[in-house]
Design a protein around this motif. Structure first.
Motif, PDB file in Angstrom:
ATOM      1  N   GLY A   1       0.818  -1.203   0.000  1.00 28.77           N
ATOM      2  CA  GLY A   1       0.000   0.000   0.000  1.00 28.77           C
ATOM      3  C   GLY A   1       0.848   1.247   0.000  1.00 28.77           C
ATOM      4  N   ARG A   2       0.163   2.391  -0.110  1.00 35.42           N
ATOM      5  CA  ARG A   2       0.866   3.681  -0.104  1.00 35.42           C
ATOM      6  C   ARG A   2       1.330   4.052   1.287  1.00 35.42           C
ATOM      7  NH1 ARG A   2      -4.120   6.460  -2.813  1.00 35.42           N
ATOM      8  NH2 ARG A   2      -4.922   5.064  -1.263  1.00 35.42           N
ATOM      9  N   THR A   3       0.629   3.550   2.302  1.00 36.11           N
ATOM     10  CA  THR A   3       0.998   3.810   3.692  1.00 36.11           C
ATOM     11  C   THR A   3       1.107   2.482   4.428  1.00 36.11           C
ATOM     12  OG1 THR A   3      -1.289   3.938   4.445  1.00 36.11           O
ATOM     13  CG2 THR A   3      -0.262   6.004   3.679  1.00 36.11           C
ATOM     14  N   LYS A   4       1.680   2.530   5.613  1.00 37.19           N
ATOM     15  CA  LYS A   4       1.846   1.312   6.412  1.00 37.19           C
ATOM     16  C   LYS A   4       0.475   0.742   6.780  1.00 37.19           C
ATOM     17  CE  LYS A   4       4.114  -0.498  10.497  1.00 37.19           C
ATOM     18  NZ  LYS A   4       4.894  -0.192  11.689  1.00 37.19           N
ATOM     19  N   LEU A   5      -0.455   1.592   7.149  1.00 40.41           N
ATOM     20  CA  LEU A   5      -1.789   1.144   7.534  1.00 40.41           C
ATOM     21  C   LEU A   5      -2.493   0.440   6.371  1.00 40.41           C
ATOM     22  CD1 LEU A   5      -3.949   1.102   9.754  1.00 40.41           C
ATOM     23  CD2 LEU A   5      -4.764   3.287   8.870  1.00 40.41           C
ATOM     24  N   GLU A   6      -2.376   1.005   5.178  1.00 41.11           N
ATOM     25  CA  GLU A   6      -2.990   0.394   4.004  1.00 41.11           C
ATOM     26  C   GLU A   6      -2.347  -0.963   3.692  1.00 41.11           C
ATOM     27  OE1 GLU A   6      -4.218   1.707  -0.554  1.00 41.11           O
ATOM     28  OE2 GLU A   6      -2.501   2.676   0.390  1.00 41.11           O
ATOM     29  N   ALA A   7      -1.035  -1.062   3.836  1.00 41.38           N
ATOM     30  CA  ALA A   7      -0.336  -2.327   3.583  1.00 41.38           C
ATOM     31  C   ALA A   7      -0.724  -3.380   4.616  1.00 41.38           C
ATOM     32  CB  ALA A   7       1.171  -2.103   3.588  1.00 41.38           C
ATOM     33  N   GLU A   8      -0.853  -2.981   5.887  1.00 43.72           N
ATOM     34  CA  GLU A   8      -1.288  -3.907   6.934  1.00 43.72           C
ATOM     35  C   GLU A   8      -2.685  -4.438   6.643  1.00 43.72           C
ATOM     36  OE1 GLU A   8      -1.033  -1.794  10.630  1.00 43.72           O
ATOM     37  OE2 GLU A   8       1.157  -1.914  10.716  1.00 43.72           O
ATOM     38  N   ALA A   9      -3.597  -3.531   6.286  1.00 46.35           N
ATOM     39  CA  ALA A   9      -4.976  -3.932   5.991  1.00 46.35           C
ATOM     40  C   ALA A   9      -5.026  -4.887   4.803  1.00 46.35           C
ATOM     41  CB  ALA A   9      -5.832  -2.698   5.731  1.00 46.35           C
ATOM     42  N   LYS A  10      -4.225  -4.607   3.769  1.00 46.12           N
ATOM     43  CA  LYS A  10      -4.200  -5.460   2.577  1.00 46.12           C
ATOM     44  C   LYS A  10      -3.637  -6.842   2.917  1.00 46.12           C
ATOM     45  CE  LYS A  10      -4.688  -6.182  -1.826  1.00 46.12           C
ATOM     46  NZ  LYS A  10      -5.989  -6.321  -2.429  1.00 46.12           N
ATOM     47  N   ALA A  11      -2.598  -6.906   3.750  1.00 40.92           N
ATOM     48  CA  ALA A  11      -2.014  -8.194   4.144  1.00 40.92           C
ATOM     49  C   ALA A  11      -3.040  -9.024   4.913  1.00 40.92           C
ATOM     50  CB  ALA A  11      -0.760  -7.976   4.984  1.00 40.92           C
ATOM     51  N   LYS A  12      -3.767  -8.406   5.842  1.00 40.76           N
ATOM     52  CA  LYS A  12      -4.791  -9.123   6.609  1.00 40.76           C
ATOM     53  C   LYS A  12      -5.945  -9.543   5.707  1.00 40.76           C
ATOM     54  CE  LYS A  12      -3.739  -7.388  11.192  1.00 40.76           C
ATOM     55  NZ  LYS A  12      -4.253  -6.799  12.413  1.00 40.76           N
ATOM     56  N   GLU A  13      -6.267  -8.715   4.728  1.00 40.85           N
ATOM     57  CA  GLU A  13      -7.333  -9.042   3.785  1.00 40.85           C
ATOM     58  C   GLU A  13      -6.955 -10.262   2.939  1.00 40.85           C
ATOM     59  OE1 GLU A  13      -8.944  -7.008  -0.280  1.00 40.85           O
ATOM     60  OE2 GLU A  13      -8.752  -5.675   1.451  1.00 40.85           O
ATOM     61  N   VAL A  14      -5.725 -10.290   2.427  1.00 39.59           N
ATOM     62  CA  VAL A  14      -5.258 -11.419   1.623  1.00 39.59           C
ATOM     63  C   VAL A  14      -5.210 -12.682   2.488  1.00 39.59           C
ATOM     64  CG1 VAL A  14      -3.276 -12.341   0.340  1.00 39.59           C
ATOM     65  CG2 VAL A  14      -3.983  -9.977   0.002  1.00 39.59           C
ATOM     66  N   CYS A  15      -4.755 -12.541   3.720  1.00 39.24           N
ATOM     67  CA  CYS A  15      -4.698 -13.668   4.644  1.00 39.24           C
ATOM     68  C   CYS A  15      -6.103 -14.214   4.889  1.00 39.24           C
ATOM     69  CB  CYS A  15      -4.051 -13.234   5.958  1.00 39.24           C
ATOM     70  SG  CYS A  15      -3.932 -14.543   7.208  1.00 39.24           S
ATOM     71  N   GLY A  16      -7.047 -13.339   5.201  1.00 36.60           N
ATOM     72  CA  GLY A  16      -8.420 -13.746   5.473  1.00 36.60           C
ATOM     73  C   GLY A  16      -9.106 -14.378   4.279  1.00 36.60           C
ATOM     74  N   ALA A  17      -8.674 -14.050   3.062  1.00 35.09           N
ATOM     75  CA  ALA A  17      -9.257 -14.639   1.858  1.00 35.09           C
ATOM     76  C   ALA A  17      -8.734 -16.051   1.611  1.00 35.09           C
ATOM     77  CB  ALA A  17      -8.962 -13.755   0.647  1.00 35.09           C
ATOM     78  N   ASN A  18      -7.594 -16.401   2.211  1.00 42.79           N
ATOM     79  CA  ASN A  18      -6.985 -17.719   1.978  1.00 42.79           C
ATOM     80  C   ASN A  18      -7.160 -18.690   3.142  1.00 42.79           C
ATOM     81  OD1 ASN A  18      -5.499 -17.642  -0.713  1.00 42.79           O
ATOM     82  ND2 ASN A  18      -4.934 -15.697   0.225  1.00 42.79           N
ATOM     83  N   VAL A  19      -7.167 -18.195   4.360  1.00 40.74           N
ATOM     84  CA  VAL A  19      -7.399 -19.028   5.549  1.00 40.74           C
ATOM     85  C   VAL A  19      -8.462 -18.318   6.387  1.00 40.74           C
ATOM     86  CG1 VAL A  19      -5.056 -19.971   5.554  1.00 40.74           C
ATOM     87  CG2 VAL A  19      -5.546 -17.927   6.892  1.00 40.74           C
ATOM     88  N   HIS A  20      -8.913 -18.970   7.438  1.00 41.21           N
ATOM     89  CA  HIS A  20      -9.930 -18.331   8.278  1.00 41.21           C
ATOM     90  C   HIS A  20      -9.350 -17.063   8.918  1.00 41.21           C
ATOM     91  CE1 HIS A  20     -12.947 -17.741  11.408  1.00 41.21           C
ATOM     92  NE2 HIS A  20     -13.753 -18.455  10.601  1.00 41.21           N
ATOM     93  N   ALA A  21     -10.155 -16.017   8.967  1.00 41.23           N
ATOM     94  CA  ALA A  21      -9.686 -14.700   9.419  1.00 41.23           C
ATOM     95  C   ALA A  21      -9.174 -14.699  10.850  1.00 41.23           C
ATOM     96  CB  ALA A  21     -10.796 -13.669   9.259  1.00 41.23           C
TER      97      ALA A  21
END
Length: 185
Positions: free
Chosen positions: A95-115
């Motif tokens: 992401g453009r910011t650390k917060l956006e990158a963290e949210a995207k990483a958790k989103e990708v994780c939640g899409a592949n395994v249980h959140a």
């Protein structure tokens, strides 16, 4: 650009000299001689100015082309990596910011395994340090079979992610939780 400027100055000087010579050829009467004298004076002034400009241009050419300011640094991209607590798989978010990158990483994780498995601590890149390096290589040796996996990227974090991802794809992810050895270039 400088050569074009010189040509323009020489052309102006030539016109002025031509006018001065024409005026001198028409030297009839007091009025005419006064005009010629004024024109000659102006031509001498122009010659002096052209000489000074030529000196400045020569000095600039001698010094070389002026250095331009560096282009603006594009907004750096931050990457965050998370390892899920259930299976030990790694996921990357950018992401453009650390917060956006963290949210995207958790989103990708939640899409592949249980959140619920995506609440581990994230590891994020340092955009200030990443500007200095051109690339990175990381190596991981899995703890089960002793196989070595390599990852390359522009940042250390992404290189580590690529090495862990290669390990996850080859063996069970729980064997890939060893420390990564990384080097930059």
């Amino acid at each position: 650009m400088i050569t074009g400027f010189r040509k323009a100055v020489v052309l102006v000087l030539g016109c002025c000299l031509f006018l001065g010579v024409s005026a001198q050829a028409q030297n009839r009467g007091d009025r005419e001689s006064e005009r010629v004298r004024i024109l000659e004076s102006k031509v001498q002034q122009l010659e002096s100015l052209i000489y000074n400009l030529n000196q400045r241009v020569s000095n600039l050419e001698y010094r070389g082309t002026p250095t331009l300011p560096p282009p603006p640094v594009p907004a750096s991209e931050v990457a965050c990596m998370i390892t899920d607590s259930g299976y030990g798989k790694v996921f990357l978010g950018k992401g453009r910011t650390k917060l956006e990158a963290e949210a995207k990483a958790k989103e990708v994780c939640g899409a592949n395994v249980h959140a619920t498995y995506c609440n581990n601590t994230l590891k994020c890149s340092d955009s200030v340090q990443d500007r200095v390096i051109q690339g990175a290589i990381c190596v991981i040796t899995d703890s089960g079979y002793g196989k070595t996996f390599k990852g390359e990227a522009k940042s250390v974090l992404e290189a580590e992610y690529n090495a862990r991802k290669a390990c996850n794809n080859a063996v069970h992810a729980t064997y890939c939780n060893t420390n990564a050895r990384c080097d930059t270039f």
